[in-house]
Design a protein around this motif. Sequence first.
Motif, PDB file in Angstrom:
ATOM      1  N   MET A 100     -19.423  15.830 -32.660  1.00  0.00           N
ATOM      2  CA  MET A 100     -20.319  16.760 -32.800  1.00  0.00           C
ATOM      3  C   MET A 100     -19.425  18.488 -33.800  1.00  0.00           C
ATOM      4  SD  MET A 100     -19.901  18.350 -28.833  1.00  0.00           S
ATOM      5  CE  MET A 100     -18.239  17.394 -28.763  1.00  0.00           C
ATOM      6  N   ARG A 101     -20.222  19.184 -34.796  1.00  0.00           N
ATOM      7  CA  ARG A 101     -20.454  20.058 -35.700  1.00  0.00           C
ATOM      8  C   ARG A 101     -19.798  21.084 -35.250  1.00  0.00           C
ATOM      9  NH1 ARG A 101     -23.382  22.259 -39.976  1.00  0.00           N
ATOM     10  NH2 ARG A 101     -25.017  22.225 -39.151  1.00  0.00           N
ATOM     11  N   ALA A 102     -19.383  21.821 -35.353  1.00  0.00           N
ATOM     12  CA  ALA A 102     -18.895  23.404 -35.229  1.00  0.00           C
ATOM     13  C   ALA A 102     -19.868  24.538 -35.429  1.00  0.00           C
ATOM     14  CB  ALA A 102     -17.205  23.763 -35.006  1.00  0.00           C
ATOM     15  N   LEU A 103     -20.138  24.694 -35.313  1.00  0.00           N
ATOM     16  CA  LEU A 103     -21.686  25.888 -35.400  1.00  0.00           C
ATOM     17  C   LEU A 103     -20.637  26.993 -35.915  1.00  0.00           C
ATOM     18  CD1 LEU A 103     -24.813  25.048 -34.179  1.00  0.00           C
ATOM     19  CD2 LEU A 103     -23.238  24.163 -36.330  1.00  0.00           C
ATOM     20  N   LYS A 104     -19.820  27.414 -35.428  1.00  0.00           N
ATOM     21  CA  LYS A 104     -18.799  28.621 -35.223  1.00  0.00           C
ATOM     22  C   LYS A 104     -17.022  28.760 -35.594  1.00  0.00           C
ATOM     23  CE  LYS A 104     -22.109  31.445 -33.326  1.00  0.00           C
ATOM     24  NZ  LYS A 104     -22.284  32.854 -34.454  1.00  0.00           N
ATOM     25  N   ASP A 105     -16.172  29.098 -35.889  1.00  0.00           N
ATOM     26  CA  ASP A 105     -14.445  28.750 -35.708  1.00  0.00           C
ATOM     27  C   ASP A 105     -14.762  28.654 -33.955  1.00  0.00           C
ATOM     28  OD1 ASP A 105     -14.039  28.951 -38.298  1.00  0.00           O
ATOM     29  OD2 ASP A 105     -13.160  31.145 -38.023  1.00  0.00           O
ATOM     30  N   LEU A 106     -13.906  27.861 -33.856  1.00  0.00           N
ATOM     31  CA  LEU A 106     -14.316  27.798 -31.794  1.00  0.00           C
ATOM     32  C   LEU A 106     -12.456  27.253 -31.788  1.00  0.00           C
ATOM     33  CD1 LEU A 106     -17.054  24.868 -31.429  1.00  0.00           C
ATOM     34  CD2 LEU A 106     -17.222  26.929 -31.199  1.00  0.00           C
ATOM     35  N   VAL A 107     -12.944  27.265 -29.924  1.00  0.00           N
ATOM     36  CA  VAL A 107     -11.470  27.006 -29.810  1.00  0.00           C
ATOM     37  C   VAL A 107     -11.927  25.805 -28.362  1.00  0.00           C
ATOM     38  CG1 VAL A 107     -10.063  27.646 -27.683  1.00  0.00           C
ATOM     39  CG2 VAL A 107     -10.317  29.809 -30.044  1.00  0.00           C
ATOM     40  N   CYS A 108     -11.384  25.268 -28.138  1.00  0.00           N
ATOM     41  CA  CYS A 108     -11.795  23.999 -27.909  1.00  0.00           C
ATOM     42  C   CYS A 108     -11.182  23.224 -26.960  1.00  0.00           C
ATOM     43  CB  CYS A 108     -12.527  22.613 -28.470  1.00  0.00           C
ATOM     44  SG  CYS A 108     -13.563  23.086 -29.377  1.00  0.00           S
ATOM     45  N   GLY A 109     -11.333  22.403 -25.589  1.00  0.00           N
ATOM     46  CA  GLY A 109     -10.898  21.928 -24.332  1.00  0.00           C
ATOM     47  C   GLY A 109     -11.099  20.954 -24.073  1.00  0.00           C
ATOM     48  N   SER A 110     -10.736  19.652 -24.282  1.00  0.00           N
ATOM     49  CA  SER A 110     -10.828  18.314 -24.106  1.00  0.00           C
ATOM     50  C   SER A 110      -9.906  17.690 -22.952  1.00  0.00           C
ATOM     51  CB  SER A 110     -11.191  17.584 -25.044  1.00  0.00           C
ATOM     52  OG  SER A 110     -11.870  18.365 -25.754  1.00  0.00           O
ATOM     53  N   SER A 111     -10.579  17.031 -20.968  1.00  0.00           N
ATOM     54  CA  SER A 111      -9.823  16.530 -20.579  1.00  0.00           C
ATOM     55  C   SER A 111      -9.829  15.268 -20.754  1.00  0.00           C
ATOM     56  CB  SER A 111     -10.414  17.059 -19.741  1.00  0.00           C
ATOM     57  OG  SER A 111     -11.664  16.626 -19.153  1.00  0.00           O
ATOM     58  N   ALA A 112      -8.585  14.248 -20.348  1.00  0.00           N
ATOM     59  CA  ALA A 112      -9.206  12.551 -19.264  1.00  0.00           C
ATOM     60  C   ALA A 112      -9.408  12.795 -18.052  1.00  0.00           C
ATOM     61  CB  ALA A 112      -8.338  12.119 -20.097  1.00  0.00           C
ATOM     62  N   CYS A 113     -10.582  12.775 -17.805  1.00  0.00           N
ATOM     63  CA  CYS A 113     -11.020  12.991 -16.049  1.00  0.00           C
ATOM     64  C   CYS A 113      -9.633  12.313 -15.050  1.00  0.00           C
ATOM     65  CB  CYS A 113     -11.956  13.194 -15.730  1.00  0.00           C
ATOM     66  SG  CYS A 113     -12.816  13.707 -13.821  1.00  0.00           S
ATOM     67  N   PRO A 114      -9.278  13.352 -13.853  1.00  0.00           N
ATOM     68  CA  PRO A 114      -8.009  12.494 -13.022  1.00  0.00           C
ATOM     69  C   PRO A 114      -9.674  12.410 -11.480  1.00  0.00           C
ATOM     70  CG  PRO A 114      -8.252  14.575 -12.941  1.00  0.00           C
ATOM     71  CD  PRO A 114      -9.302  14.908 -13.954  1.00  0.00           C
TER      72      PRO A 114
END
Length: 798
Positions: free
Chosen positions: A363-377
Amino acid sequence: MNIAASVLPLTRPRVIQPGLDRWDPQVETYRVPGLGALVLRLQGGDRLTITDREGRQPAELAVFTVATPGSNDPARADFAALDLKPGAESAGIARLLAGDIADADGPDQVAEWRRQLRRWNLPGGIDRVARVLEGDTRAGEAVTFTAGRDAVVVIHAPGAPMAPAEQSPATDLGVTLQRHAANPAPLPELPAPLGDIVAEFRVDRCTALSYEVKEGQFIQVIDVAGRQCSDFVAFDARQLQRGKERGIDMTTTRTMLGSIYPGPGLASKFFDMDMQALTEVIRDTCGRHDTFGLACTSRFYEDAGYPGHPSCSENFNNALERFGLDRRRGWQAVNLFYNTGISATNAIFLDDPWSRPGDYVLMRALKDLVCGSSACPDDIDATNAWNPTDIHVRIYDAKHSFSKAMAFRMTPDAEPRLTRETGFHPRISALTRNFTEYRGFWLPNRFNNAGPTAEYWACREAAAVMDLSPLRKFEVLGADAEDLLQIACTRNIRKLSDGQVVYTAMCYPHGGMVDDGTVFRLGPDRYRWIGGDEFGGKWLRDLAEQRGLKQVWVKSATDQLHNIALQGPKSRDILKEIIWTPPARPRVDEIQWFHFTVGRIGDFNGIAVVVSRTGYSGELGYEIFCHPKDAPAVWDAIWEAGRPHGLEPLGLEALDILRIEAGLIFAHYEFNDQTDPYEAGIGFTVAAKGNEEFVGREAVLRRKENPRQQLVGLEIDAKQAVGHGDCVHVGRAQVGIVTSGCISPILGKNIALCRMDVAYAAIGTEVEVGKIDGHQKRLPARVVRFPFYDPEKLKPRS
């Protein structure tokens, strides 16, 4: 009574999963594309197997000592490590080293190959190689080497750019590497980076993390071991600084895009509640994700009987707290690699995930972003195949420009190939940005300024040019070539003359269709199959093996033959101005319907082309085949000659109207593997008389004598659009289903093709097309003759 004897033995049910095998730490598999290369690091004792997948494809190997990555010590040739002897110079490797990527598997793959050369300090020029698998090798023939010591090997599938009248394409090699020692890593090696990495993170199984991304940077979320879901959240960083939470909102995204599942492309974006785009999907190698549900919650596990089970939402609460985001019981998220859908009863369901080790979404960020990613449990159902594993995230610099792509797989266990651009794309992309993915290629939907209606009328009244390069081309060669096609095709191929083309179907043993397409006879023992499905080549190879046909080769040529169709009443006038043919070949104005000629653009020294009098529009028309490297020049010549005649480019939307009016069928609409040629409306392709054998003949003829359904034309007495899947009724009972429909500009009528129960297939039968639930709204219709336009096909015959 012997109780033990009365107990039935425990048997395990068999589940066949050709594309979902778990990672084997000792086995690595690779694909070497025709004219491309692969660099591998071997250790002593490793077994390297190289397979010629389609036959008659040699392999070139260059072997080197192992140099320390990043050092200045150059690697030296070491052919003895694989017990090989160097031979001649490799023109193909030299071409790749020089940066000539026109014939390789795309610029990204070539860039990675050259990075690997630099990584192992291989020389800038490889002057000697060992050749294996030479001569008339069979499809599937292989050679195996055992590494006597550590080495780096370069494997190349050599060949040369193929002229359109030639039949010698370079094809794929398969590579299997059996490691002598088990890989101590608990998970597979990550795929090679796509570019310069700004930052990267490992999301351990059953956890989540947060990170920041600058506008323009790229986010790559990688499924490390396969079949592992990852929730993704993103918030506008500038809005967070103002105290506002503006993150990805699924309702807004669905509304803006008009679809449940956004796919890669110019319109594939995720929006916040203010309808501001936050991210754009650039690539997706998996193709199946959930974009309408929450990240898993504590309530989900509690209601299933697992209180205290970790959840993605709770993990996000902890990971995002440092950015001042309020805690919540459930987070709206993009559920990457999560295989869910909506059933016919409007219920959400899940199944085993599709992702394989190394699959990713970019993905390309279209704005300055705060992101989160998980490894689903989730380990209580099939969401993560019952075994949660890691996720890896990479951030790439904004300076990069990555091609937009999805992954295309011919079969479930095949390697993915990213969406490609055709050879004509440089010219077409200057006229439109409205593209869609079509069987592994980008094709235009419509063009700027004109649009589908004007494109349609240009084809009906003057001329139009369209890109049909994704059609799959296979060279069928050898003494048994005619026998193979005679067995595979419903037509009598033995009647085909040199320079002739025939439209035909291929069927499964039960009578259902594999594909439809055309067979070109280029000479004795030399044919070309052109169809819509890449599986057609594998079907022919498998059939040859089953029937014991040893002297036939089926070689993929799609990447060496791209084609445009020039259609319309002025098409002959345009082409005869620019196509030169040898004296022994027919001129363009002499080619009869379903024949072809070989010529050049302009004169004796021009670009080589094959021109056939075929098409998909119901008009007089031609198809022009050339090598992809020549495609822009071929387009320019036709464009310049055609503009005085009113030539316009034509996209898929206009093409669909043209082919429906002409009664031409389309895969997965008018036919599939459950439909025989008679049901698909092309019974004329079946050689029913005589004793000529083809696969499925008995079943097809039996179905002909006892038909259940028939393809018919419908005229609908309403202006409301009718399309694929609409039900057709007589009274309460459903008697048919619409396969394709459109408003015909030239007829001024609402028309459709319909698969109808034979009891209601007679011309003049009154029926109704169902809308809403099929009963609350009905559109009056009647069965009519089709093709709707030019039913005698006088136009293409003219």
